[in-house]
Design a protein around this motif. Structure first.
Motif, PDB file in Angstrom:
ATOM      1  N   SER A 111       0.994  -1.312  -0.033  1.00  0.00           N
ATOM      2  CA  SER A 111       0.005  -0.004   0.075  1.00  0.00           C
ATOM      3  C   SER A 111       0.676   1.137  -0.059  1.00  0.00           C
ATOM      4  O   SER A 111       0.279   2.432  -0.314  1.00  0.00           O
ATOM      5  CB  SER A 111      -0.859  -0.094   1.413  1.00  0.00           C
ATOM      6  OG  SER A 111      -0.244   0.208   2.300  1.00  0.00           O
ATOM      7  N   ALA A 112       2.079   1.252   0.285  1.00  0.00           N
ATOM      8  CA  ALA A 112       3.173   2.220   0.631  1.00  0.00           C
ATOM      9  C   ALA A 112       2.194   3.450   1.233  1.00  0.00           C
ATOM     10  O   ALA A 112       2.715   4.524   1.075  1.00  0.00           O
ATOM     11  CB  ALA A 112       3.417   2.927  -0.865  1.00  0.00           C
ATOM     12  N   GLY A 113       1.432   3.273   2.334  1.00  0.00           N
ATOM     13  CA  GLY A 113       0.854   3.992   3.042  1.00  0.00           C
ATOM     14  C   GLY A 113      -0.654   4.655   2.563  1.00  0.00           C
ATOM     15  O   GLY A 113      -0.940   5.386   3.277  1.00  0.00           O
ATOM     16  N   VAL A 114      -0.778   4.156   1.490  1.00  0.00           N
ATOM     17  CA  VAL A 114      -2.014   4.772   0.828  1.00  0.00           C
ATOM     18  C   VAL A 114      -3.242   4.029   1.350  1.00  0.00           C
ATOM     19  O   VAL A 114      -3.310   3.051   1.308  1.00  0.00           O
ATOM     20  CB  VAL A 114      -1.995   4.552  -0.684  1.00  0.00           C
ATOM     21  CG1 VAL A 114      -3.028   5.089  -1.461  1.00  0.00           C
ATOM     22  CG2 VAL A 114      -0.628   5.361  -1.431  1.00  0.00           C
ATOM     23  N   ALA A 115      -4.074   4.899   1.812  1.00  0.00           N
ATOM     24  CA  ALA A 115      -5.581   4.226   2.260  1.00  0.00           C
ATOM     25  C   ALA A 115      -6.386   4.285   0.901  1.00  0.00           C
ATOM     26  O   ALA A 115      -6.737   5.296   0.310  1.00  0.00           O
ATOM     27  CB  ALA A 115      -6.115   5.189   3.402  1.00  0.00           C
ATOM     28  N   LEU A 116      -7.101   3.079   0.902  1.00  0.00           N
ATOM     29  CA  LEU A 116      -7.951   2.714  -0.049  1.00  0.00           C
ATOM     30  C   LEU A 116      -9.300   3.157   0.323  1.00  0.00           C
ATOM     31  O   LEU A 116      -9.698   3.034   1.413  1.00  0.00           O
ATOM     32  CB  LEU A 116      -8.178   1.217  -0.480  1.00  0.00           C
ATOM     33  CG  LEU A 116      -6.629   0.549  -0.923  1.00  0.00           C
ATOM     34  CD1 LEU A 116      -7.038  -0.858  -1.298  1.00  0.00           C
ATOM     35  CD2 LEU A 116      -6.067   1.373  -2.372  1.00  0.00           C
TER      36      LEU A 116
END
Length: 811
Positions: A365-370
């Motif tokens: 996710s590289a810290g990305v929130a879906l």
């Protein structure tokens, strides 16, 4: 829309044989078995054949000109119904046949014209079935059917994907025509209705070469040459007998690249076979391909819209450093990995399904929130988190099949579900620190209602983190089926002042409410681990029992001073149930021990009623100093023990069972061994059965006298006997039947009582039994081996003088 029933005709010779066309009304009624003369049905109407359709004999329905309906149901027909004719029959949405009493002599074509039709053939034989919608959404074919003619599907008229769902195996004697449109983004998806369960298409006629078709869990058979071949065939895994287009992957150095600088929809002509290369719909990414979105080919800040429910392979933004928005307007599926970068922003709330059955899928996710919720449907494979993953927070994410491998990371979602209509093998690998964190309130936070085929490894940890005051958070596990000690999850409620419920019939492992300040409802629930309450909990009273059922190890129950006004059952063979602090159970509630060891652990267990029954090995440990069970029940079953296999341990001889009721109560010991039994209440205590005690005593001194009544004919064996009253509170020891003896047995030592009225007591065993009247005791009569009077002691003295032997006559 009207509903029409096939019925017998009117007149002198009624018959159920007739013609279904666009003109005849002779066999149609608006009610089951009603008067004929209605209709005929149109393409907007429902048609029903049922038990009232016949004239008590077999009948024939001939399909005539322009016969049509929206819904066809053949159900409950109890005479043989034969279909005949060759004219076409058009059904808009649903066709349902029954398996028996149906004979198909019909040689015409059944046309399903709707965008989402269902054909349930019940294993019958048909001629030709044609699906004609050019905007197909989902077509379902149920039953193991045979088509002596063709099975055909129309080409899509626009970009998108339509599903053909097979609920059974299909045999085709004629021609199978799937998609032949030859435009990469107009696709059809042929799949089994159950992930991991193959459906077989036996084709004995002709295959029209498929183009732009995806397959999932499809096996081909028959006389047509295999493997099947075609153009841009997508491998959604689990297939046999089909040759798929070669995969284009990052590992193979030939992925598919996005190359439309302004952004756009997934169905755009945007796909290239090289970085910055020429685009073509012929390059459209398939389920076996990797999709690369890099800096080249897409402007900074552009939006890539997933606007169709395609089956895609892997998606990688790993080299993207320029801002990009991934927008989801239609749910889609992935069959390979999913790698984000910190430059990605997501929007859109629809789902992503991870579906591979051939290899594990890793999400970075590289810290990305879906903003998407996720469904994990990777039968036999693993969905792996390479780091923490946050998905859509206002709805439920689901594990339908396969393994969710948390990799010691946290999956943060709204709620989480294991539910499957036909539960497939599902697992969660928690590792040592992996966690599922759920934020929703007023919802089912954990839904494992059907826990069949579910398991987990590692240390389970499900958190419910809502911190507000609204609604009820529910936890379901095994309410339908499948809950076990091994698969019940540990749940922690970390905050909130709302209401929390373990749904009735559910099981959990550890359940921790110590940081929760709201209400915990009363339901019938099973706990296989620790139960921890908090000082700010409000516990709802009720008649539903909480059952502790661990079969190994130790369960600790910590009440934080709260009264548990509901029944408790300890029922884990081989398990130990330990009090973490003093436990108070409601005065009208029963504590039951049916298996395992209840360890009082130096604490006080206060309850209304105690019961232990059955033949399973079970015990109470009073070994720790000052372990006390206090029973306040006022019934003849305040304490009841029966059956076999029950023991108590009392190593330091300090354990106590206190009977505290102010009115009459009974201790039915069942012939077992106990620590000290204390008459600790004003109400008379009756001891039933011949039992063994360390001591029988009486600590009640509050107001007036009290009584211990022994069942006539029974023997109580003791190590010591200290039951006594006081100068102002005389204790009575008597028989349940005046004049009939009760027995006390002690093998050694001296037992002394005081301020006691004693009747019908026969003491035995070798010990000395003192009930001196000088100590306030009263002989009520019919006693044996008791000393009521202090024995008289006599002393003697003699004066002897010795005289000289020299004097004559002196001795």
């Amino acid at each position: 829309m009207a509903t029409y029933y096939w019925v017998k005709t009117s007149g002198g010779s009624p018959t159920s044989t007739g013609t279904w066309d666009n003109a005849s009304t002779a066999n149609w009624s608006t009610s089951s078995g009603g008067a004929p003369g209605s209709g005929p049905p149109t393409s907007a109407d429902t048609v029903i054949f049922d038990a009232a359709s016949d004239n008590n004999t077999g009948f024939t329905v001939t399909i005539g000109a322009s016969a049509a309906c929206a819904i066809l149901t053949i159900s409950g027909v109890d005479q043989t119904m034969t279909w005949a004719g060759s004219a076409g029959l058009t059904i808009t949405t649903t066709a349902t046949f029954q398996a028996t009493n149906f004979t198909n002599g019909y040689t015409g074509t059944i046309t399903m014209s709707g965008a989402s039709p269902t054909f349930s053939g019940a294993g019958n034989t048909f001629q030709t079935l044609s699906f004609t919608s050019t905007a197909l959404v989902t077509c379902t074919i149920n039953g193991d059917n045979t088509f002596n003619g063709d099975l055909t599907f129309a080409n899509r008229a626009a970009a998108g994907i339509g599903s053909v769902v097979l609920g059974g195996n299909q045999t085709i004697a004629g021609t199978l025509t799937l998609s032949t449109v030859n435009v990469g983004n107009r696709r059809i998806f042929v799949r089994s209705s159950v992930t991991g369960t193959a459906r077989t298409i036996t084709l004995n006629g002709t295959l029209t070469a498929p183009t732009d078709v995806d397959f999932r869990n499809i096996t081909t058979a028959g006389t047509v040459a295999r493997p099947w071949t075609g153009t841009r065939l997508g491998d959604c895994t689990g297939n046999t007998g089909i040759t798929f287009t070669a995969a284009r992957t990052i590992a193979g150095a030939n992925p598919v690249y996005w190359n439309l600088v302004g952004g756009g929809g997934l169905n755009s002509t945007a796909w290239a076979n090289s970085s910055g290369g020429a685009v073509s719909l012929d390059n459209f990414p398939l389920a076996q391909d990797d999709l690369v979105i890099e800096n080249t080919g897409l402007n900074s800040g552009a939006t890539l819209t997933f606007n169709a429910g395609y089956n895609l392979g892997g998606i990688s933004y790993s080299t993207r450093t320029l801002p990009v928005t991934q927008s989801t307007t239609v749910a889609f599926s992935l069959y390979r990995g999913y790698t984000l970068s910190s430059s990605v922003t997501t929007s859109g709330t629809l789902g992503i399904t991870f579906s591979s059955q051939s290899a594990s899928q890793t999400v970075t996710s590289a810290g990305v929130a879906l903003t998407n919720f996720i469904t994990i449907d990777c039968f036999g494979q693993a969905f792996i988190l390479s780091g923490n993953l946050t998905v859509r927070q206002d709805t439920t994410s689901t594990l339908s099949s396969g393994t969710l491998d948390l990799g010691n990371n946290t999956l943060s979602c709204g709620a989480f579900s294991l539910t499957a209509t036909s539960p497939l093998t599902r697992a969660i690998a928690f590792g040592s620190t992996g966690k599922i964190s759920c934020v929703l309130n007023n919802a089912t936070v954990w839904n494992g209602a059907n826990a069949t085929n579910f398991s987990y490894t590692g240390t389970s940890n499900v958190e419910s983190t809502y911190s507000g005051a609204t609604g009820t958070r529910s936890f379901y596990h095994g309410t339908t089926a499948g809950a076990t000690e091994a698969n019940s999850p540990s749940i922690t409620v970390t905050a909130g002042t709302d209401t929390v419920a373990i749904f009735a019939g559910s099981s959990v492992k550890n359940f921790d409410l110590s940081a929760f300040a709201g209400t915990f409802t009363n339901t019938a629930r099973t706990i296989y681990g620790n139960l921890t309450f908090g000082a700010s909990n409000t516990l709802t009273a009720g008649a539903s029992a909480t059952t502790f059922a661990a079969t190994s190890g130790t369960q600790t129950i910590t009440t934080a001073g709260k009264t548990l006004d509901f029944p408790l059952t300890f029922a884990g063979a081989g398990g130990t149930f330990t009090l973490g602090d003093n436990m108070t159970v409601g005065a009208t509630r029963t504590v039951s021990l049916t298996a395992g060891t209840l360890n009082v652990n130096g604490k006080t267990l206060s309850a209304g009623i105690f019961s232990t029954t059955g033949s399973t090995t079970r015990s109470i440990s009073f070994n720790t100093s000052t372990s006390t069970i206090s029973i306040s029940g006022t019934t003849t079953s305040a304490w009841t023990a029966s059956g076999s296999g029950f023991t108590t341990t009392n190593t330091n001889n300090t354990g106590v069972i206190k009977m505290t009721a102010a009115t009459a109560k009974t201790f039915t010991g069942g012939g077992f061994t106990y620590p000290t039994l204390d008459q600790a209440g004003a109400g008379a205590l009756t001891i039933a059965g011949s039992n063994t005690f360390y001591d029988i005593t009486s600590s009640y001194t509050a107001t007036g006298a009290t009584t211990v009544t022994f069942t006539a004919g029974t023997t109580q064996t003791v190590t010591q006997f200290t039951a006594s009253g006081t100068s102002s509170n005389q204790l009575t020891l008597n028989s349940t039947s005046a004049g009939n003896a009760w027995y006390l047995s002690d093998s050694s030592g001296t037992n002394s009582i005081s301020y006691t009225t004693l009747s019908d007591s026969h003491a035995q065993g070798g010990a000395t039994w003192d009930a001196y009247t000088t100590n306030g005791n009263i002989n009520g009569g019919s006693n044996n081996n008791w000393n009521f009077a202090i024995p008289v002691t006599y002393s003697y003295s003699a004066d002897i003088k010795l005289r000289s032997m020299a004097q004559r006559g002196r001795f």
